[in-house]
Design a protein around this motif. Sequence first.
Motif, PDB file in Angstrom:
ATOM      1  N   TRP A   4       0.516  -1.547   0.358  1.00 42.39           N
ATOM      2  CA  TRP A   4      -0.046  -0.066   0.085  1.00 42.39           C
ATOM      3  C   TRP A   4       1.016   1.597   0.084  1.00 42.39           C
ATOM      4  O   TRP A   4       1.386   1.400   1.099  1.00 42.39           O
ATOM      5  CB  TRP A   4      -0.986   0.325   1.610  1.00 42.39           C
ATOM      6  CG  TRP A   4      -2.022  -0.869   1.081  1.00 42.39           C
ATOM      7  CD1 TRP A   4      -2.389  -1.416   0.268  1.00 42.39           C
ATOM      8  CD2 TRP A   4      -2.971  -1.314   2.770  1.00 42.39           C
ATOM      9  NE1 TRP A   4      -3.695  -1.819   0.267  1.00 42.39           N
ATOM     10  CE2 TRP A   4      -4.022  -2.582   2.238  1.00 42.39           C
ATOM     11  CE3 TRP A   4      -2.825  -0.739   3.956  1.00 42.39           C
ATOM     12  CZ2 TRP A   4      -4.857  -3.006   2.343  1.00 42.39           C
ATOM     13  CZ3 TRP A   4      -3.797  -1.867   4.512  1.00 42.39           C
ATOM     14  CH2 TRP A   4      -4.710  -2.721   4.088  1.00 42.39           C
TER      15      TRP A   4
ATOM     16  N   LEU B 112      -2.771   5.800  -0.018  1.00 41.88           N
ATOM     17  CA  LEU B 112      -3.373   4.910   0.744  1.00 41.88           C
ATOM     18  C   LEU B 112      -3.908   4.815   1.718  1.00 41.88           C
ATOM     19  O   LEU B 112      -5.805   4.659   2.340  1.00 41.88           O
ATOM     20  CB  LEU B 112      -3.850   3.629  -0.589  1.00 41.88           C
ATOM     21  CG  LEU B 112      -4.752   2.500  -1.111  1.00 41.88           C
ATOM     22  CD1 LEU B 112      -5.994   3.026  -1.094  1.00 41.88           C
ATOM     23  CD2 LEU B 112      -4.472   1.475  -0.676  1.00 41.88           C
ATOM     24  N   THR B 113      -2.852   4.466   2.525  1.00 41.63           N
ATOM     25  CA  THR B 113      -2.937   3.879   4.234  1.00 41.63           C
ATOM     26  C   THR B 113      -3.658   5.382   4.991  1.00 41.63           C
ATOM     27  O   THR B 113      -4.524   4.934   5.857  1.00 41.63           O
ATOM     28  CB  THR B 113      -1.882   3.618   4.735  1.00 41.63           C
ATOM     29  OG1 THR B 113      -0.915   5.027   4.530  1.00 41.63           O
ATOM     30  CG2 THR B 113      -1.384   2.723   4.324  1.00 41.63           C
TER      31      THR B 113
ATOM     32  N   ILE C  74      -7.605   4.645   4.150  1.00 40.07           N
ATOM     33  CA  ILE C  74      -7.443   3.675   3.680  1.00 40.07           C
ATOM     34  C   ILE C  74      -9.881   3.184   4.332  1.00 40.07           C
ATOM     35  O   ILE C  74      -9.698   2.522   2.810  1.00 40.07           O
ATOM     36  CB  ILE C  74      -7.580   2.428   4.408  1.00 40.07           C
ATOM     37  CG1 ILE C  74      -7.358   0.921   4.165  1.00 40.07           C
ATOM     38  CG2 ILE C  74      -7.463   2.636   6.089  1.00 40.07           C
ATOM     39  CD1 ILE C  74      -6.117   0.760   2.697  1.00 40.07           C
TER      40      ILE C  74
ATOM     41  N   SER D   2     -11.427   4.482   1.109  1.00 39.35           N
ATOM     42  CA  SER D   2     -10.827   3.757  -0.268  1.00 39.35           C
ATOM     43  C   SER D   2     -11.407   2.095  -0.218  1.00 39.35           C
ATOM     44  O   SER D   2     -11.776   1.227  -1.434  1.00 39.35           O
ATOM     45  CB  SER D   2      -9.139   3.399  -0.274  1.00 39.35           C
ATOM     46  OG  SER D   2      -8.668   5.002   0.159  1.00 39.35           O
ATOM     47  N   LEU D   3     -11.695   1.621   0.907  1.00 43.09           N
ATOM     48  CA  LEU D   3     -12.271   0.014   0.788  1.00 43.09           C
ATOM     49  C   LEU D   3     -13.631  -0.214   0.723  1.00 43.09           C
ATOM     50  O   LEU D   3     -13.907  -1.419   0.318  1.00 43.09           O
ATOM     51  CB  LEU D   3     -11.481  -0.491   2.293  1.00 43.09           C
ATOM     52  CG  LEU D   3     -10.387  -0.526   2.575  1.00 43.09           C
ATOM     53  CD1 LEU D   3     -10.379  -1.172   4.054  1.00 43.09           C
ATOM     54  CD2 LEU D   3      -9.410  -1.271   1.342  1.00 43.09           C
TER      55      LEU D   3
ATOM     56  N   ARG E  51     -10.020  -5.861  -7.120  1.00 43.94           N
ATOM     57  CA  ARG E  51      -9.229  -4.766  -6.057  1.00 43.94           C
ATOM     58  C   ARG E  51      -8.858  -5.857  -5.132  1.00 43.94           C
ATOM     59  O   ARG E  51      -7.544  -5.748  -4.076  1.00 43.94           O
ATOM     60  CB  ARG E  51     -10.945  -4.609  -5.404  1.00 43.94           C
ATOM     61  CG  ARG E  51     -10.974  -3.429  -6.473  1.00 43.94           C
ATOM     62  CD  ARG E  51     -12.089  -2.202  -5.137  1.00 43.94           C
ATOM     63  NE  ARG E  51     -12.841  -1.245  -6.001  1.00 43.94           N
ATOM     64  CZ  ARG E  51     -13.254  -0.161  -5.028  1.00 43.94           C
ATOM     65  NH1 ARG E  51     -13.092   0.116  -3.952  1.00 43.94           N
ATOM     66  NH2 ARG E  51     -13.776   0.940  -6.426  1.00 43.94           N
TER      67      ARG E  51
ATOM     68  N   GLU F 131      -5.084  -4.414  -6.624  1.00 41.92           N
ATOM     69  CA  GLU F 131      -5.450  -2.962  -5.591  1.00 41.92           C
ATOM     70  C   GLU F 131      -5.438  -3.077  -4.474  1.00 41.92           C
ATOM     71  O   GLU F 131      -4.146  -2.890  -3.251  1.00 41.92           O
ATOM     72  CB  GLU F 131      -6.579  -2.900  -6.336  1.00 41.92           C
ATOM     73  CG  GLU F 131      -6.642  -2.579  -7.376  1.00 41.92           C
ATOM     74  CD  GLU F 131      -8.413  -1.979  -8.170  1.00 41.92           C
ATOM     75  OE1 GLU F 131      -9.202  -1.536  -7.164  1.00 41.92           O
ATOM     76  OE2 GLU F 131      -8.047  -2.436  -9.821  1.00 41.92           O
ATOM     77  N   THR F 132      -6.693  -3.207  -3.589  1.00 42.15           N
ATOM     78  CA  THR F 132      -6.125  -2.784  -1.921  1.00 42.15           C
ATOM     79  C   THR F 132      -6.441  -4.247  -0.416  1.00 42.15           C
ATOM     80  O   THR F 132      -5.754  -3.910  -0.014  1.00 42.15           O
ATOM     81  CB  THR F 132      -7.732  -1.867  -1.447  1.00 42.15           C
ATOM     82  OG1 THR F 132      -9.406  -2.824  -1.452  1.00 42.15           O
ATOM     83  CG2 THR F 132      -8.226  -0.923  -2.040  1.00 42.15           C
TER      84      THR F 132
ATOM     85  N   ASN G 177      -1.141  -4.350   6.747  1.00 47.66           N
ATOM     86  CA  ASN G 177      -0.958  -5.247   5.688  1.00 47.66           C
ATOM     87  C   ASN G 177       0.731  -5.648   6.175  1.00 47.66           C
ATOM     88  O   ASN G 177       1.490  -5.311   6.254  1.00 47.66           O
ATOM     89  CB  ASN G 177      -0.343  -3.628   4.386  1.00 47.66           C
ATOM     90  CG  ASN G 177       0.132  -4.487   3.137  1.00 47.66           C
ATOM     91  OD1 ASN G 177       0.483  -5.626   2.319  1.00 47.66           O
ATOM     92  ND2 ASN G 177      -0.935  -4.351   2.029  1.00 47.66           N
TER      93      ASN G 177
ATOM     94  N   VAL H 197      -3.434   1.133  -7.767  1.00 44.62           N
ATOM     95  CA  VAL H 197      -2.871   1.403  -6.743  1.00 44.62           C
ATOM     96  C   VAL H 197      -3.199   2.901  -6.470  1.00 44.62           C
ATOM     97  O   VAL H 197      -3.712   3.687  -5.516  1.00 44.62           O
ATOM     98  CB  VAL H 197      -2.243   1.130  -6.054  1.00 44.62           C
ATOM     99  CG1 VAL H 197      -2.776   1.591  -4.211  1.00 44.62           C
ATOM    100  CG2 VAL H 197      -2.909  -0.901  -5.647  1.00 44.62           C
TER     101      VAL H 197
ATOM    102  N   THR I 279      -5.622   5.679  -5.387  1.00 46.21           N
ATOM    103  CA  THR I 279      -5.715   6.622  -3.847  1.00 46.21           C
ATOM    104  C   THR I 279      -6.112   8.274  -4.767  1.00 46.21           C
ATOM    105  O   THR I 279      -7.098   8.430  -3.528  1.00 46.21           O
ATOM    106  CB  THR I 279      -4.062   6.523  -4.523  1.00 46.21           C
ATOM    107  OG1 THR I 279      -4.181   5.168  -3.324  1.00 46.21           O
ATOM    108  CG2 THR I 279      -4.327   7.498  -2.979  1.00 46.21           C
TER     109      THR I 279
END
Length: 842
Positions: free
Chosen positions: A457, A461-462, A465, A468-469, A536, A540-541, A650, A830, A834
Amino acid sequence: MGFYDEKTLQECDAMGIPRKSVDSVPHHQLFLELVKTIERKVKCSYFDYIPEDLNEEMVQIQNELTKKGKIGLLASLYFGSELIVPYIYSSLLVGLRLCLNITHEESRFLLLHVSMDSDHAENIRDIIVTHCKTAEDRIELVKCTEKVLNGRVAFYDRLVSFNNLQSLNVNVSKLYDNQATKWSREKPSLLSDFTGRPIVYDLIREHVEGACVIDVGCGEGFVSRTMTKMGAKKVVGIDVSPGMINCAKVHPNKGVNEFFLVGDASGLKQNLIDQWSSCNIMLGENFDVGTFDLGVAVFLFNYMSISSMNKTFEDVHSVLKPGGHFVFSVPHPFMASHNTSAFGFNSNNDSTYFALRDKCLEGHIARIDGDKLNVRMHFKTIEDYINAATSNGFEIISFTEARVRAEDMVNNISFFSAINGHPLHIVIKVRKPVSAFSALSLSSMNTLDILPKKLNWPRTLTNNIENSLVMWLPPAVNDELIFASLQVYEKGITVDNLNIGNDITAQPSDRCKSGERVMPETFSAIKAFATNVRNRLLHETGAVVIKGLDMSALGGAGQLDKMTACSKIAYFLICEHIGKVDATARGRLFDVKSANIDAMSKMPDNVLVSVSDSDVGWHTDGASKDRTYDVVSLLCISPAAEGGKIKLSNACDVYDELNRALPKFLMYELTRVIPRDILENGGGKGIVGAADALSRSADILAMRIRYNSYPIYRVEGDRMRFRYMRHWIETGHEKTFWKVPTFLRIAMDILDDHLDEACCFHQALERGDMIFANNAMLAHARDQFKNEPDAPPRHKVRAWIQVQKVAIANKTEIEGGLDPFEKKSGLSRVESLTNMVLNESR
């Protein structure tokens, strides 16, 4: 032939034999299918090599009996066939089931004839009584019967001679036990030490230094000792002869890292498992993936049948690491018909090349001092060796025909002249492919064979998150789920016995809320949405939270039972379209409810952490070495009154950080195989029944746990699998009477701390929410929760899903470089996702 009455077909149904597999199918076709099944299971075929004269005498007798008219025909048909065939086929059937685990459907040719020929015999007996009324007819019948039975005996004698079954049973170990000391040597003294083994050494030279080597058919250890001198780190030798192994063990030049086992090479893997402590290897996931860097088998396969050779190739392939090499030598088939003073075999010169297949030829090989040693060759064609290697997943690297070298002729012309110019041996080098995909078909592939790509990640993104999820269910998906779930519920069908293709139908008048036609036979909206979720999860995530399932339309809290049943069906439909729901351990869906058990204490045995209401530390799902899950998921039916938040971290990012920061000896603890506790299939609430009690008795459980070993991190380049549950590691050590090593405990403390620091998702699910997490890349945990007496207790439903095989089949796995999306935008998936989230949040 191939027509049966209804009673016979019903009997087939009862035995699990599909009607269409026998009805109107000619008997000769059923026979050929049986032959193909047997050949596939034993990995050997004789069909194209059966001598024409095998049934020659039987054919002549049948012709004679035909000329004798009805008496001869009745004798042949009754006494020579219908009366005795059921007994013959019954014996064959028992043997095939015991040896090959053949099924009713596979053996349907034999089963049908055991039954039908008995009926035929009764009918023919009545015909014989009618047509053989005089003494002369009956005497002639006896004479004809004697002839036909003698014909069968002659046929079976020739069959035994052809297949050489008797010589296959000769104990090879006795052959070598009786001359073990003559084989023991420290320097080249046998013919093959000059003509065959030097080629083996040349082919392994680039691989042997620092390697862990398996020497299959090691004899008295001459080749093993040579490989140690060449730089092998460890050599494990196995041989069927106790005398030869004893010579290897007591040899004065045996190395400290040379280990020798008595065992049949055709059961190589099981012998290593049974004697693991004697050869200093650790069982577990690494053992199954491959323990050895290199394998050799020097003049082993000439002592084996084709079938046993195939089994050995299968086991060697299994115990070699991906990319590992295997070098083997055998006598050249040419030598079967050339018997010289130095080397050769005794064969019938009239036998043709293919007719010799699997026949046992006794022979000899000379020592340089003039003494001769007895050897043996179960003849095989060159094609047999190539097929055995390739059919078991190996790639052919080189093929060499060994002969007398010029320098040896100069040094000892009297010893080598008799065989100079002859092709004496064949030496073949093969390799186990680095990629499992090139050796295994997708249908037979275990999810453990597929090591997924790492999923890191980026910081952007974090930082976002939680947003994003989240994926909201589109209206069309909601409509399809609600329509299908209610229809199934109204039919009284539960999720456990739901057949999606058969149990959900739509009429032309059926419409969803949006007015669109409902098409449950295609589930086009669900399928498109699930494909997006799967991508995903894999690329991706690595995690997705699905919101928006209309629980009120499924019954709502006022009809809790209906809502529970319908939401389970809707959840299962989504899971089954994302991948394949794994129902092997605990059914399709597993109800996650508190059983008021503290699963994290050391006291309860065989208890899942999910049935507890206490804190659950960082972990991935699945404790078995032999089974892992690609994706773990939860549906929230009723949230807890307090607590129960889910955490995600992660494990890929944590690995990279630890690999940079930790000393190698601590990082080793996280990547070596470690024993884990074992959980039985079922409800996971303790020991249930006598079978559980027996399998979890102290000694048996300790043995099972030692085998149930695998690393926390398995990393190969840019591919990785993370498997962790500290609780199962600690209880596993305790139940094997081992202490958790200090360095391992320190490494897990550091791992837990870094997972805590990397945690960027900490939320409770609301009613109707679903969460999916990549079980190989992400660690998850859960806070303690509390239920209220006047509210529905916390109720989640878990599904385990295999997605990688589905992704490969649908070509959604991207094996290298940028995918088309990345090529077009210049950004990774990713990074693009983001940016999309950041834009939406603004």
